[in-house]
Write a protein that holds these residues in place. Structure first.
Motif, PDB file in Angstrom:
ATOM      1  N   LEU A 283      49.262  73.036  37.746  1.00  0.00           N
ATOM      2  CA  LEU A 283      49.661  72.804  39.130  1.00  0.00           C
ATOM      3  C   LEU A 283      48.603  73.334  40.105  1.00  0.00           C
ATOM      4  CD1 LEU A 283      51.853  71.772  41.049  1.00  0.00           C
ATOM      5  CD2 LEU A 283      52.832  74.063  40.991  1.00  0.00           C
ATOM      6  N   ALA A 284      48.082  74.511  39.860  1.00  0.00           N
ATOM      7  CA  ALA A 284      47.053  75.078  40.733  1.00  0.00           C
ATOM      8  C   ALA A 284      45.780  74.230  40.704  1.00  0.00           C
ATOM      9  CB  ALA A 284      46.738  76.516  40.311  1.00  0.00           C
ATOM     10  N   THR A 285      45.405  73.740  39.527  1.00  0.00           N
ATOM     11  CA  THR A 285      44.218  72.887  39.408  1.00  0.00           C
ATOM     12  C   THR A 285      44.388  71.601  40.203  1.00  0.00           C
ATOM     13  OG1 THR A 285      43.747  73.783  37.216  1.00  0.00           O
ATOM     14  CG2 THR A 285      42.724  71.678  37.773  1.00  0.00           C
ATOM     15  N   VAL A 286      45.545  70.980  40.083  1.00  0.00           N
ATOM     16  CA  VAL A 286      45.810  69.734  40.804  1.00  0.00           C
ATOM     17  C   VAL A 286      45.813  69.989  42.312  1.00  0.00           C
ATOM     18  CG1 VAL A 286      47.570  67.976  41.251  1.00  0.00           C
ATOM     19  CG2 VAL A 286      46.980  68.591  38.912  1.00  0.00           C
ATOM     20  N   MET A 287      46.447  71.052  42.756  1.00  0.00           N
ATOM     21  CA  MET A 287      46.501  71.352  44.187  1.00  0.00           C
ATOM     22  C   MET A 287      45.108  71.621  44.750  1.00  0.00           C
ATOM     23  SD  MET A 287      49.984  73.626  44.393  1.00  0.00           S
ATOM     24  CE  MET A 287      49.701  74.107  46.072  1.00  0.00           C
ATOM     25  N   VAL A 288      44.316  72.388  44.047  1.00  0.00           N
ATOM     26  CA  VAL A 288      42.957  72.677  44.516  1.00  0.00           C
ATOM     27  C   VAL A 288      42.097  71.414  44.455  1.00  0.00           C
ATOM     28  CG1 VAL A 288      40.846  73.950  43.950  1.00  0.00           C
ATOM     29  CG2 VAL A 288      43.030  75.135  43.968  1.00  0.00           C
ATOM     30  N   GLY A 289      42.238  70.621  43.419  1.00  0.00           N
ATOM     31  CA  GLY A 289      41.445  69.396  43.278  1.00  0.00           C
ATOM     32  C   GLY A 289      41.721  68.390  44.376  1.00  0.00           C
ATOM     33  N   PHE A 290      43.010  68.131  44.661  1.00  0.00           N
ATOM     34  CA  PHE A 290      43.344  67.162  45.703  1.00  0.00           C
ATOM     35  C   PHE A 290      43.172  67.741  47.098  1.00  0.00           C
ATOM     36  CE2 PHE A 290      45.535  64.887  42.276  1.00  0.00           C
ATOM     37  CZ  PHE A 290      45.117  63.604  42.547  1.00  0.00           C
ATOM     38  N   GLY A 291      43.414  69.037  47.233  1.00  0.00           N
ATOM     39  CA  GLY A 291      43.313  69.665  48.558  1.00  0.00           C
ATOM     40  C   GLY A 291      41.888  69.897  49.007  1.00  0.00           C
ATOM     41  N   TRP A 292      41.080  70.508  48.156  1.00  0.00           N
ATOM     42  CA  TRP A 292      39.726  70.886  48.554  1.00  0.00           C
ATOM     43  C   TRP A 292      38.642  70.249  47.705  1.00  0.00           C
ATOM     44  CZ3 TRP A 292      42.760  75.699  47.885  1.00  0.00           C
ATOM     45  CH2 TRP A 292      43.341  76.092  49.083  1.00  0.00           C
ATOM     46  N   GLY A 293      38.988  69.737  46.555  1.00  0.00           N
ATOM     47  CA  GLY A 293      37.978  69.232  45.630  1.00  0.00           C
ATOM     48  C   GLY A 293      37.531  67.809  45.885  1.00  0.00           C
ATOM     49  N   GLY A 294      38.212  67.097  46.764  1.00  0.00           N
ATOM     50  CA  GLY A 294      37.803  65.737  47.066  1.00  0.00           C
ATOM     51  C   GLY A 294      38.396  64.687  46.143  1.00  0.00           C
ATOM     52  N   TRP A 295      39.337  65.064  45.293  1.00  0.00           N
ATOM     53  CA  TRP A 295      39.973  64.076  44.439  1.00  0.00           C
ATOM     54  C   TRP A 295      40.834  63.170  45.300  1.00  0.00           C
ATOM     55  CZ3 TRP A 295      42.480  67.509  40.069  1.00  0.00           C
ATOM     56  CH2 TRP A 295      41.472  68.225  39.421  1.00  0.00           C
ATOM     57  N   MET A 296      41.049  61.942  44.850  1.00  0.00           N
ATOM     58  CA  MET A 296      41.953  61.032  45.552  1.00  0.00           C
ATOM     59  C   MET A 296      42.562  60.067  44.560  1.00  0.00           C
ATOM     60  SD  MET A 296      39.374  58.508  47.621  1.00  0.00           S
ATOM     61  CE  MET A 296      38.697  59.823  48.569  1.00  0.00           C
ATOM     62  N   THR A 297      43.640  59.463  44.992  1.00  0.00           N
ATOM     63  CA  THR A 297      44.309  58.484  44.145  1.00  0.00           C
ATOM     64  C   THR A 297      43.572  57.147  44.245  1.00  0.00           C
ATOM     65  OG1 THR A 297      45.782  57.769  45.910  1.00  0.00           O
ATOM     66  CG2 THR A 297      46.541  59.602  44.540  1.00  0.00           C
ATOM     67  N   ALA A 298      43.877  56.255  43.351  1.00  0.00           N
ATOM     68  CA  ALA A 298      43.250  54.930  43.371  1.00  0.00           C
ATOM     69  C   ALA A 298      43.634  54.172  44.642  1.00  0.00           C
ATOM     70  CB  ALA A 298      43.669  54.136  42.138  1.00  0.00           C
ATOM     71  N   GLY A 299      44.846  54.352  45.105  1.00  0.00           N
ATOM     72  CA  GLY A 299      45.292  53.694  46.331  1.00  0.00           C
ATOM     73  C   GLY A 299      44.512  54.179  47.543  1.00  0.00           C
TER      74      GLY A 299
END
Length: 140
Positions: free
Chosen positions: A26-42
């Motif tokens: 959960l922490a990895t996902v939150m940091v990745g989407f919040g600050w890491g620049g990850w995004m969904t395909a949509g």
């Protein structure tokens, strides 16, 4: 017992291991989407569509500016464009036909506004009023 010995003797339960792993994910996902620049395909598809439309509009606006400047009555049309209100300038450009491009059937949502903006930005500034010469200033 020393801390080192207590650390070696510690045996976490299966439940603690499970919750630790879940919290790490959960922490990895939150940091990745919040600050890491990850995004969904949509979200990525939405960015691509917006970039494509923006590029199309800017290309059409550049062609519009060239067509406008090449017109025989460009100076008079530019003066007329400058006199229109900011909310009417895009309509002025769109109705004039400089955005009619072969092969582009869809609407060019911002091209007219970009064209008007570029035309007005390249418009020469009004000349300042002439300054009195030194002979006129001393005579008066």
């Amino acid at each position: 017992m020393r801390l080192r010995e207590r650390w070696r003797a510690y045996q976490p339960s299966k439940g603690l291991w499970l919750w630790s792993c879940a919290a790490s994910v959960l922490a990895t996902v939150m940091v990745g989407f919040g600050w890491g620049g990850w995004m969904t395909a949509g979200s990525a598809e939405h960015l691509v569509v917006n970039a494509r439309q923006d590029t199309r509009d800017r290309l059409a606006a550049a062609i519009c500016v060239k067509r406008f400047e090449a017109a025989p009555n460009a100076a008079a049309r530019l003066a007329a464009l400058a006199k229109t209100g900011a909310w009417e300038q895009a309509d002025f450009i769109a109705k004039s036909g400089w955005l009619d491009l072969p092969g582009i059937d869809g609407p060019l949502s911002d091209a007219a506004a970009i064209c008007a903006e570029k035309l007005l930005a390249t418009r020469p500034a009004a000349a300042p009023p002439p300054r009195p010469s030194s002979t006129q200033a001393s005579a008066g």
